[in-house]
Design an enzyme around this catalytic site. Structure first.
Site, PDB file in Angstrom:
ATOM      1  N   CYS A 181       0.836  -1.197   0.000  1.00  0.00           N
ATOM      2  CA  CYS A 181       0.000   0.000   0.000  1.00  0.00           C
ATOM      3  C   CYS A 181       0.877   1.255   0.000  1.00  0.00           C
ATOM      4  O   CYS A 181       1.928   1.291   0.659  1.00  0.00           O
ATOM      5  CB  CYS A 181      -0.878   0.014   1.239  1.00  0.00           C
ATOM      6  N   CYS A 192       2.342   2.878   3.209  1.00  0.00           N
ATOM      7  CA  CYS A 192       3.218   2.018   4.024  1.00  0.00           C
ATOM      8  C   CYS A 192       4.393   1.461   3.229  1.00  0.00           C
ATOM      9  O   CYS A 192       5.018   0.488   3.641  1.00  0.00           O
ATOM     10  CB  CYS A 192       2.401   0.866   4.609  1.00  0.00           C
ATOM     11  N   CYS A 207       1.978  -8.147   7.017  1.00  0.00           N
ATOM     12  CA  CYS A 207       0.643  -7.573   7.167  1.00  0.00           C
ATOM     13  C   CYS A 207      -0.321  -8.511   7.887  1.00  0.00           C
ATOM     14  O   CYS A 207      -1.437  -8.130   8.196  1.00  0.00           O
ATOM     15  CB  CYS A 207       0.086  -7.210   5.802  1.00  0.00           C
TER      16      CYS A 207
END
Ligand code: SF4
Length: 238
Positions: free
Chosen positions: A208, A211, A234
């Site tokens: 993402c 991040c 994650c």
């Protein structure tokens, strides 16, 4: 070889044993042979997940199981380049592209939890936007393939080529676990496989946007993920 009919009614315990045995027997097998085992064993109850960092595993799988389901998790926070890679894979490869989305849009999540949850509680953000949707999306499958590689980071160094995913109670297949970055680059070059343009823009691992940062000289491939936040995975893989 165990076939799809024989595995359809197996208990979780039997599937676990099957996975662990396959992991031992296929340790030295090629990625294509590992995927052929998964396709032959699980048929339509097998899928590939892709972060659209590259389409290597999707490409490998489409050659042994044309029309294979390729599952992409659209967190709502992806780079445009990642969505573009997903669309290109859908357009040119012999796969059935499935996009999973979280229950809430980013705006709905912001309204409930406040903005930028990824900065304040990335574990919760990943749980809402990645772990839960994937868990729900994988219910139709007995086995899923990932692009995990042992050389990506210390946390992935012991990834089996076939193993048991205790969290989701499914067989987890990592056909390129033994590959190096050079192996990936060679496969991409040989077959003209689609890759995320960010990989040639300083990013070694693409997640993402909020991040993910570019990696620095000498850092491992995943050092740019959740940098400075004490987080390395994650929740999908660890
Ligand atoms: Fe949220 Fe970041 Fe996890 Fe994406 S990687 S789901 S933005 S915390």
């Amino acid at each position: 070889m165990t076939d799809t009919l024989q595995t359809a009614g197996l208990t979780d315990e039997a599937l676990r044993e099957l996975a662990e045995q396959a992991g031992r027997e296929l340790e030295d097998a090629s990625a294509s042979d590992i995927l052929a085992w998964a396709a032959g064993t699980f048929g339509k109850r097998f899928c590939v997940t892709s972060s659209m960092e590259d389409a290597v595993v999707a490409h490998l799988a489409s050659r042994v199981l044309p029309g294979v389901d390729v599952v992409f998790l659209d967190t709502g926070y992806h780079f445009e380049e990642t969505i573009g890679t997903r669309d290109a894979v859908d357009a040119v490869m012999d796969v059935n592209l499935i996009t999973l989305t979280p229950r809430q849009t980013v705006a709905e999540q912001d309204a409930e939890y406040g903005p930028k949850l990824h900065d304040r509680d990335p574990d919760l953000c990943c749980a809402l936007r990645k772990v839960k949707p994937l868990e729900e999306g994988l219910t139709a499958y007995a086995a899923w393939a990932t692009g995990l590689r042992r050389d990506e980071s210390p946390t992935r160094a012991s990834t089996p080529v076939v193993g048991w995913d205790e969290k989701r109670r499914k067989v987890k297949v990592s056909p390129i676990a033994r590959w190096t970055q050079d192996d990936v680059d060679a496969y991409v070059a040989e077959h003209g496989v689609l890759t995320n343009p960010l990989l040639t823009d300083g990013y070694a691992s693409v997640g993402c946007a909020p991040c993910t940062r570019r990696v620095l000289e000498g850092e491992d491939a995943r050092a740019g993920r959740w940098a400075g936040r004490g987080k390395t995975e994650c929740g999908l893989h660890g």
